[in-house]
Design an enzyme around this catalytic site. Structure first.
Site, mmCIF file in Angstrom:
data_model
loop_
_atom_site.group_PDB
_atom_site.id
_atom_site.type_symbol
_atom_site.label_atom_id
_atom_site.label_comp_id
_atom_site.label_asym_id
_atom_site.label_seq_id
_atom_site.Cartn_x
_atom_site.Cartn_y
_atom_site.Cartn_z
ATOM 1 N N TYR A 182 37.379 42.713 37.334
ATOM 2 C CA TYR A 182 35.938 42.593 37.575
ATOM 3 C C TYR A 182 35.156 43.665 36.826
ATOM 4 O O TYR A 182 33.987 43.467 36.482
ATOM 5 C CB TYR A 182 35.618 42.723 39.071
ATOM 6 C CG TYR A 182 36.478 41.906 39.998
ATOM 7 C CD1 TYR A 182 37.098 40.734 39.578
ATOM 8 C CD2 TYR A 182 36.674 42.310 41.320
ATOM 9 C CE1 TYR A 182 37.894 39.994 40.445
ATOM 10 C CE2 TYR A 182 37.454 41.580 42.195
ATOM 11 C CZ TYR A 182 38.075 40.424 41.751
ATOM 12 O OH TYR A 182 38.860 39.704 42.611
ATOM 13 N N ASP A 200 42.097 38.477 43.480
ATOM 14 C CA ASP A 200 42.794 39.306 44.461
ATOM 15 C C ASP A 200 41.937 40.542 44.702
ATOM 16 O O ASP A 200 41.803 41.383 43.815
ATOM 17 C CB ASP A 200 44.183 39.705 43.959
ATOM 18 C CG ASP A 200 44.974 40.445 45.023
ATOM 19 O OD1 ASP A 200 45.159 39.882 46.112
ATOM 20 O OD2 ASP A 200 45.391 41.589 44.766
ATOM 21 N N GLU A 201 41.377 40.654 45.847
ATOM 22 C CA GLU A 201 40.321 41.587 46.263
ATOM 23 C C GLU A 201 38.971 40.922 46.003
ATOM 24 O O GLU A 201 38.812 40.121 45.090
ATOM 25 C CB GLU A 201 40.403 42.950 45.580
ATOM 26 C CG GLU A 201 41.692 43.709 45.856
ATOM 27 C CD GLU A 201 41.989 43.898 47.348
ATOM 28 O OE1 GLU A 201 41.055 43.821 48.175
ATOM 29 O OE2 GLU A 201 43.161 44.116 47.695
ATOM 30 N N GLU A 202 38.031 41.264 46.824
ATOM 31 C CA GLU A 202 36.737 40.579 46.837
ATOM 32 C C GLU A 202 35.947 40.828 45.554
ATOM 33 O O GLU A 202 35.711 41.972 45.177
ATOM 34 C CB GLU A 202 35.920 41.042 48.040
ATOM 35 C CG GLU A 202 34.620 40.292 48.210
ATOM 36 C CD GLU A 202 33.918 40.634 49.510
ATOM 37 O OE1 GLU A 202 32.841 40.076 49.757
ATOM 38 O OE2 GLU A 202 34.462 41.459 50.276
ATOM 39 N N THR A 225 41.875 36.232 47.767
ATOM 40 C CA THR A 225 42.716 36.886 48.776
ATOM 41 C C THR A 225 42.267 38.334 48.910
ATOM 42 O O THR A 225 42.301 39.079 47.937
ATOM 43 C CB THR A 225 44.204 36.838 48.368
ATOM 44 O OG1 THR A 225 44.370 37.433 47.071
ATOM 45 C CG2 THR A 225 44.715 35.403 48.311
#
Length: 253
Positions: A182, A200-202, A225
């Site tokens: 990100y 994976d992670e917001e 997730t």
């Protein structure tokens, strides 16, 4: 002399039995080592989801977007990795009730930073990042890994080519998995046409929206997730129904 000769003759059967026992032991240990190697290099075959993981997978049959939100160390990333490995290889177990792709796929897996992506999705999918010799001990079976391309961070990968299909009447092909983060910003998420994106992670909402857009042309999927550390964020709200939000409002009131 006669006694000595008799003793020597009597010792031969004993020596033979010892030799056979030693050979049998070596063969047994060799078989154990081979079984361990197969287990370590085909984690996917042994994957059995617990109830919440199974519900998450099954929801993919009818939902393009899915969220697995739970506490730490509860199997979120493992579930994501197992599903991604199935789609990348085309190896679906008999118990599978979720989404099925009937062609090779182009997937992304992403985390907050390059290092985070390496230490979580990449580790679950390939094996220990610091030990290239052990790549193939993650969820993607060793015999399905065709090639890897190195990323910038030590031990990180940019992409992996994965053998898809090739069993029975299924023509073998190749899937491609790329790793993203990100921190690079939305611009780095533009342009590609994909079958699936795993967050994976917001992710920030703009990154999530861009990732989802990458799958529109294929009717592909996104999975998220993470452990909810950011509270009632915009991404979390996307997955809550009006009824759930109303219930939460009453609870807080």
């Amino acid at each position: 002399m006669t006694k000595s000769g008799s003793a020597s003759a009597a010792s031969k059967p004993s020596s033979g039995r010892s030799s056979r026992a030693s050979a049998a032991k070596k063969e047994y240990l060799s078989l154990l080592a081979e079984l361990d190697r197969r287990r370590r290099t085909n984690q996917l075959a042994a994957y059995r989801p617990y109830l919440r993981q199974g519900e998450f997978h099954a929801a993919g049959a009818t939902n393009r977007e899915r969220l697995f939100m739970a506490g730490n160390q509860l199997g979120k990333t493992r579930a994501g990795g197992a599903e991604w490995a199935m789609h990348l290889t085309g190896r679906y177990p008999r118990w599978w009730q979720g989404k099925v792709f009937d062609t090779a796929v182009r997937f992304w897996a992403a985390g907050v930073t390059g290092e985070g992506t390496r230490d979580n999705p990449q580790r679950i999918l390939l094996g220990p990042p610091q030990q290239p010799a052990a790549w193939g001990t993650g969820m993607i079976p060793a015999d399905a890994i065709v090639s890897t391309m190195a990323g910038r961070a030590p031990g990180a990968l940019d992409s992996v080519v994965v053998r898809w299909g090739g069993g029975g009447d299924v023509q073998a092909d190749e899937s491609v998995l790329s790793f993203k983060s990100y921190e690079k910003g939305r611009e780095k998420w533009q342009g590609e046409t994909l079958h699936g994106v795993w967050f994976d992670e917001e992710p920030p909402l703009d990154i999530y929206s861009e990732g989802l857009t990458r799958t529109n042309a294929t009717g592909g999927i996104t999975i998220v997730t993470f452990t909810p550390l950011l509270g009632m964020s915009d991404v979390v709200l996307l997955f809550l129904s009006a009824q759930e939000m109303e219930g939460m409002g009453k609870a807080s009131g």
